[in-house]
Design a protein around this motif. Sequence first.
Motif, PDB file in Angstrom:
ATOM      1  N   LYS A  47       0.830  -1.208   0.000  1.00 13.79           N
ATOM      2  CA  LYS A  47       0.000   0.000   0.000  1.00 13.79           C
ATOM      3  C   LYS A  47       0.865   1.259   0.000  1.00 13.79           C
ATOM      4  N   ASN A  50       2.214   1.795  -3.406  1.00 16.56           N
ATOM      5  CA  ASN A  50       1.155   2.315  -4.258  1.00 16.56           C
ATOM      6  C   ASN A  50       0.961   3.817  -4.020  1.00 16.56           C
ATOM      7  N   ILE A  51       0.973   4.225  -2.759  1.00 12.87           N
ATOM      8  CA  ILE A  51       0.819   5.645  -2.434  1.00 12.87           C
ATOM      9  C   ILE A  51       1.970   6.458  -3.035  1.00 12.87           C
ATOM     10  N   GLU A  62      -7.569  11.647  -1.969  1.00 10.12           N
ATOM     11  CA  GLU A  62      -7.475  10.206  -2.214  1.00 10.12           C
ATOM     12  C   GLU A  62      -6.216   9.647  -1.542  1.00 10.12           C
ATOM     13  N   ASN A  65      -6.804   9.293   2.111  1.00 10.07           N
ATOM     14  CA  ASN A  65      -7.634   8.109   2.386  1.00 10.07           C
ATOM     15  C   ASN A  65      -6.789   6.842   2.389  1.00 10.07           C
ATOM     16  N   TRP A  66      -5.878   6.747   1.429  1.00 10.62           N
ATOM     17  CA  TRP A  66      -4.994   5.578   1.373  1.00 10.62           C
ATOM     18  C   TRP A  66      -4.085   5.525   2.602  1.00 10.62           C
ATOM     19  N   GLU A  69      -5.959   4.228   5.484  1.00  6.57           N
ATOM     20  CA  GLU A  69      -6.098   2.769   5.394  1.00  6.57           C
ATOM     21  C   GLU A  69      -4.844   2.077   5.927  1.00  6.57           C
TER      22      GLU A  69
END
Length: 77
Positions: A47, A50-51, A62, A65-66, A69
């Motif tokens: 993750k 990905n960020i 967005e 938000n990631w 998470e």
Amino acid sequence: MKHNPGFGKPLPRKLFKGNVNDHFVKIAKDSGFKPPWIALQSEIRNKIRNIISNKNSSIESELYNWIDEVNIIIKKI
């Protein structure tokens, strides 16, 4: 149990040298098993990658938000 090839034999001394946890993780990994904390670490790492890879192309909210998470997953550990 008695049908295991190592049944009744002493454990090798190398199992008790160094970090026992690291040795367990290596054996588990070699066997294809992922303990829950390793699975969570992999999920967190993926993750975060990905960020980082999307930080320039995504909307700021967005990204936040990631990140939230990821923080929720970290709290599980």
